[in-house]
Design an enzyme around this catalytic site. Structure first.
Site, mmCIF file in Angstrom:
data_model
loop_
_atom_site.group_PDB
_atom_site.id
_atom_site.type_symbol
_atom_site.label_atom_id
_atom_site.label_comp_id
_atom_site.label_asym_id
_atom_site.label_seq_id
_atom_site.Cartn_x
_atom_site.Cartn_y
_atom_site.Cartn_z
ATOM 1 N N ARG A 242 -9.152 -8.975 7.905
ATOM 2 C CA ARG A 242 -8.679 -8.504 9.082
ATOM 3 C C ARG A 242 -9.752 -7.520 9.885
ATOM 4 N NH1 ARG A 242 -5.613 -11.560 7.429
ATOM 5 N NH2 ARG A 242 -3.280 -11.448 7.395
ATOM 6 N N SER B 298 1.954 -6.669 12.017
ATOM 7 C CA SER B 298 1.602 -5.522 10.940
ATOM 8 C C SER B 298 1.094 -4.482 11.524
ATOM 9 C CB SER B 298 0.831 -6.239 9.799
ATOM 10 O OG SER B 298 1.359 -7.628 9.203
ATOM 11 N N GLU C 89 -4.142 -1.315 11.274
ATOM 12 C CA GLU C 89 -4.512 -2.675 11.906
ATOM 13 C C GLU C 89 -4.621 -2.714 13.313
ATOM 14 O OE1 GLU C 89 -3.661 -6.170 9.738
ATOM 15 O OE2 GLU C 89 -3.084 -7.121 11.817
#
Ligand code: FAD
Ligand code: NAP
Length: 338
Positions: free
Chosen positions: A162, A237, A334
């Protein structure tokens, strides 16, 4: 021609649905539009795709550049592969559907991820055991400091979990205009061993799944587990799953023997599901005023409406602190904070 709007409301342009505005928003349809922006030396750019990975915490004073560059073009092909260049403003899932319609494999596990193609390399989107870097060839990006159009190959993008060059050193400096992917025509490298994909296919008695079968299974599972931003504000998320060293993991295991883990991509690293950590601390389903933690997936923070971005940021910070104090594991956000 680019189109410029002043005092532009961003509520429908961020999947959390926070109500902030940008002083100026310019829709970018081409590289020429970016050259116009560069030549005008406009102050402070924020680049916006589908707004599914940002948390707005204030009004945006400067210019927001909204990516609208379209087009899907086959660059090259042989018996096994097709190289396809996609405009950064194409919707990622539409690109997946296009690939499936052409019977091209490699991105079926990445079905239904919201957002644009241009944002996909930024955090190297991933789901169900596949990351976009596996099919990535190169991208073109307009350097907002020099006005040059640059090409980045896979190595230059420094893809990680990510993560990429564009979330680190290159943050905010480049406007990605096109991304080239290599998709398979034959011998698709299918990935079924993740989450409930195989179970879903077994339930349907599908023994030799096609790439469309896999995509359908992923879409079904995602719809049944993840909150739809059309119904409740969220950005997927909120935190990354932490990757920790094996030695640290072994020491944490002494105190928490039930802690779940997955092998990391390096043998001395372990990935811990952040949702489990948050859930253990009784945050799942918790509501703090207008924001909260989703009741089916503790990794997803939600906005119930009429809230402010900083309320959600405060909740995220509280969770981060609680996890660190309890497990000595730092969580990393994130989502990009604006
Ligand atoms: P935005 O939110 O608009 O932007 C994200 C960041 O990229 C910002 O910093 C922005 O400035 C930058 N950016 C955007 N476009 C460009 C460009 N053309 N050039 C340069 N910078 C740019 N992510 C996953 O990895 N896997 C998942 O399975 C997943 N599932 C999700 C499920 C839901 C319900 C939601 C809401 C989100 C999910 N996400 C997932 C997160 C999100 O979909 C991805 O991060 C997606 O790539 C964001 O795309 P976007 O166009 O909306 O980017
Ligand atoms: P899940 O299947 O309930 O799994 C929970 C977590 O465990 C996931 O985050 C996943 O890590 C990890 N995991 C599960 N099986 C694994 C395996 N075999 N090997 C290694 N790690 C494994 O997760 P979910 O919430 O329903 O999401 C399903 C997939 O969609 C995941 O890949 C997830 O990353 C992705 N997704 C991402 C976002 C986002 O915004 N980034 C939002 C929704 C879903 P990974 O996350 O590393 O895959």
């Amino acid at each position: 021609m680019s189109t410029q709007k002043n005092f532009f409301n961003l509520k429908a342009y961020n999947t959390f649905g926070f109500d902030y505005h940008a002083n100026h928003l310019i829709k970018i349809y081409s590289i020429d539009n970016l050259a116009e922006v560069y030549n005008q030396s406009l102050p402070t750019h924020h680049i916006l795709g589908g707004g599914s990975n940002i948390l707005l915490t204030k009004n945006i004073e400067g210019y927001v550049l909204k990516c609208e560059i379209k087009g899907i073009h086959i660059e090259a092909e042989n018996e096994q592969f097709v190289e396809v260049t996609v405009g950064a403003g194409e919707v990622w899932h539409q690109f997946v559907l296009w690939a499936l319609s052409q019977k091209l494999g490699g991105i079926e596990n990445l079905s239904l991820i919201p957002g644009t193609v241009g944002a996909a390399p930024i955090q190297n989107i991933g789901a169900y055991g596949v990351e976009q870097k596996e099919v990535f060839v190169s991208l073109k990006a307009f350097n907002l400091h020099t006005g040059e159009l640059e090409t980045f190959d896979k190595k230059a993008c420094k893809f990680g979990y990510r993560d990429s060059f564009f979330k680190g050193e290159g943050k905010g400096a480049y406007f990605i205009t096109h991304v080239t992917y290599r998709l398979t025509k034959t011998n698709h490298n299918i990935q079924l061993d993740y989450g409930d994909i195989r179970k879903k296919l077994d339930d349907q008695n599908i023994k030799n799944p096609s790439i469309s079968d896999i995509s359908d299974a992923v879409i079904y599972i995602r719809k049944s587990k993840l909150p739809d931003p059309a119904n409740i504000g969220n950005a997927g998320s909120f935190f990354k799953n932490p990757i920790i060293s094996r030695s640290k993991f072994e020491s944490i295991c002494k105190k928490f023997p039930n802690i779940p883990f997955y092998e990391g991509s390096h043998k001395d690293e372990v990935k811990i599901p952040a949702g489990w950590l948050i859930d253990q601390l009784q945050y799942k389903g918790r509501r703090n005023g207008n924001v909260g933690v989703h009741d089916k997936q503790a990794l997803v923070l939600v906005h119930y409406g009429n809230g402010k971005g900083h309320e959600l940021y405060d909740l995220a910070s509280e969770i981060k602190t609680a996890v660190f104090q309890h497990y000595d594991i730092p969580l990393e956000m994130e989502v990009n904070i604006w």
